[in-house]
Design an enzyme around this catalytic site. Structure first.
Site, mmCIF file in Angstrom:
data_model
loop_
_atom_site.group_PDB
_atom_site.id
_atom_site.type_symbol
_atom_site.label_atom_id
_atom_site.label_comp_id
_atom_site.label_asym_id
_atom_site.label_seq_id
_atom_site.Cartn_x
_atom_site.Cartn_y
_atom_site.Cartn_z
ATOM 1 N N HIS A 1 0.838 -1.206 0.000
ATOM 2 C CA HIS A 1 0.000 0.000 0.000
ATOM 3 C C HIS A 1 0.876 1.261 0.000
ATOM 4 C CE1 HIS A 1 -2.739 -2.911 2.266
ATOM 5 N NE2 HIS A 1 -3.489 -2.553 1.245
ATOM 6 N N VAL B 1 4.769 -5.458 -4.716
ATOM 7 C CA VAL B 1 5.830 -5.419 -3.702
ATOM 8 C C VAL B 1 5.865 -6.781 -3.013
ATOM 9 C CG1 VAL B 1 6.644 -4.323 -1.579
ATOM 10 C CG2 VAL B 1 5.543 -2.947 -3.365
HETATM 11 P P1 AMP Z 1 -6.416 -3.727 -0.523
HETATM 12 O O1 AMP Z 1 -6.257 -2.957 0.753
HETATM 13 O O2 AMP Z 1 -6.039 -5.166 -0.420
HETATM 14 O O3 AMP Z 1 -7.775 -3.505 -1.172
HETATM 15 O O4 AMP Z 1 -5.359 -3.118 -1.538
HETATM 16 C C1 AMP Z 1 -5.362 -1.752 -1.844
HETATM 17 C C2 AMP Z 1 -4.453 -1.516 -3.016
HETATM 18 O O5 AMP Z 1 -3.128 -1.925 -2.678
HETATM 19 C C3 AMP Z 1 -4.872 -2.317 -4.267
HETATM 20 O O6 AMP Z 1 -4.727 -1.487 -5.405
HETATM 21 C C4 AMP Z 1 -3.876 -3.439 -4.274
HETATM 22 O O7 AMP Z 1 -3.620 -3.963 -5.570
HETATM 23 C C5 AMP Z 1 -2.642 -2.764 -3.710
HETATM 24 N N1 AMP Z 1 -1.716 -3.769 -3.178
HETATM 25 C C6 AMP Z 1 -1.989 -4.738 -2.266
HETATM 26 N N2 AMP Z 1 -0.899 -5.513 -2.067
HETATM 27 C C7 AMP Z 1 0.070 -5.029 -2.880
HETATM 28 C C8 AMP Z 1 1.424 -5.412 -3.146
HETATM 29 N N3 AMP Z 1 2.003 -6.445 -2.546
HETATM 30 N N4 AMP Z 1 2.122 -4.683 -4.051
HETATM 31 C C9 AMP Z 1 1.545 -3.628 -4.693
HETATM 32 N N5 AMP Z 1 0.282 -3.226 -4.475
HETATM 33 C C10 AMP Z 1 -0.445 -3.913 -3.592
#
Ligand code: AMP
Length: 279
Positions: free
Chosen positions: A37, A176
């Site tokens: 994030h 990441v």
């Molecule tokens: P979430 O809180 O899981 O809904 O994720 C919020 C945002 O963070 C989304 O756009 C995800 O794709 C991104 N995200 C979650 N994990 C990762 C990661 N490991 N690397 C890059 N972006 C991420």
């Protein structure tokens, strides 16, 4: 840093920011923040002079038997992390603020929403596109930042932005990973030490596919077979899908000659994780 929970207040704060001529970036999240994030926040900081982050565990994207109730929540810690990153505004609405009684309007990107996770989690992407549309209407960012980690989500949101003429650019940031290759995910918090080790099979399987492609393999079915072979080494990990698809339509492709998205979902114990690589 402004912390706002009401939609009306957020709309007027964001309207003022835009009115002052700032470039406004939005990073939508469900909280339980990690470096994945924060990489989106840093990308937003680099490209926008005002950055808003939403924290909302969106009930409409969870199925009835999924983990909405126990999804990790660490709001105070999230706010501290975002303050350190220089975020200007956090929008953290309550569920009944986003979905007041009687709300019955949904956004659905037909077709593509039924593939990959959409096939395993019926209604999931309808929930995602609905909440992201609402966030776009509330914040009206110039740029919105998403992670490649959720590759199907990216394809669907790109289509939604195009089909519904949202006046913004969607920016996609790389996955990441931990030093050992595990893609960061809020759901990694569910894993026991043993499961954490077992989850490395995702990375091994995707590496195997990359190696096979590098040595000339083009056939999707043979690539999938190789990945399945790697997953078979971890008997406690149950594969949901391994798919080689067109990264825009999410339709299966027979080979990777023109490039492809290789996407994997599997249960490690009871925790469902996803990962992917673009060929
Ligand atoms: P979430 O809180 O899981 O809904 O994720 C919020 C945002 O963070 C989304 O756009 C995800 O794709 C991104 N995200 C979650 N994990 C990762 C990661 N490991 N690397 C890059 N972006 C991420």
């Amino acid at each position: 840093m402004l912390l706002l929970k009401a939609i009306a207040e957020t709309q007027s704060a964001c309207a003022q920011i835009r009115g002052e001529g700032h470039i406004l970036g939005l990073v939508p999240t469900m909280g339980a923040l990690h470096e994945g994030h924060l990489s989106l926040v840093r990308a937003a900081r680099a490209e926008c002079n005002v950055v808003a982050v939403s924290i909302f565990v969106n009930p409409t994207q969870f199925g009835p038997n999924e983990d909405f109730g126990k999804y990790p929540r660490s709001f105070d810690q999230d706010c501290t992390l975002l303050e350190h990153e220089g975020v200007d505004l956090i929008f953290a609405p309550a569920v009944d603020e986003m979905y007041p009684a009687g709300a019955s309007t949904f956004v659905l990107v037909e077709g593509v929403s039924e593939r990959l996770d959409g096939a395993s989690r019926p209604g999931h992407f309808r929930g995602v596109t609905t909440v992201v549309s609402k966030l776009f209407h509330i914040v009206m960012p110039h740029k919105a930042f998403f992670g490649q980690k959720d590759a199907a989500q990216v394809a669907i949101l790109r289509k939604m932005v195009r089909d519904l003429n949202f006046p913004l650019s969607l920016i996609v940031c790389p996955i990441v990973r931990e030093a050992d290759g595990l893609a960061l995910s809020s759901r990694n918090r569910y894993l026991s030490e043993k499961e954490r080790r077992q989850a490395l099979v995702f990375h091994r399987a995707l590496r195997k596919i990359e190696e096979a492609v590098a040595s000339g393999e083009k056939s999707s079915s043979r690539l999938i077979e190789k990945a399945r072979g790697v997953f078979a080494e971890e008997t406690d990990v149950r594969v949901d899908y391994i798919a080689v698809v067109n990264p825009d339509t999410l339709e299966n492709v027979p080979d990777v000659k023109n490039g492809a998205l290789v996407a994997v979902a599997a249960f490690v114990g009871t925790t469902r994780l996803i990962d992917n690589v673009v060929i």
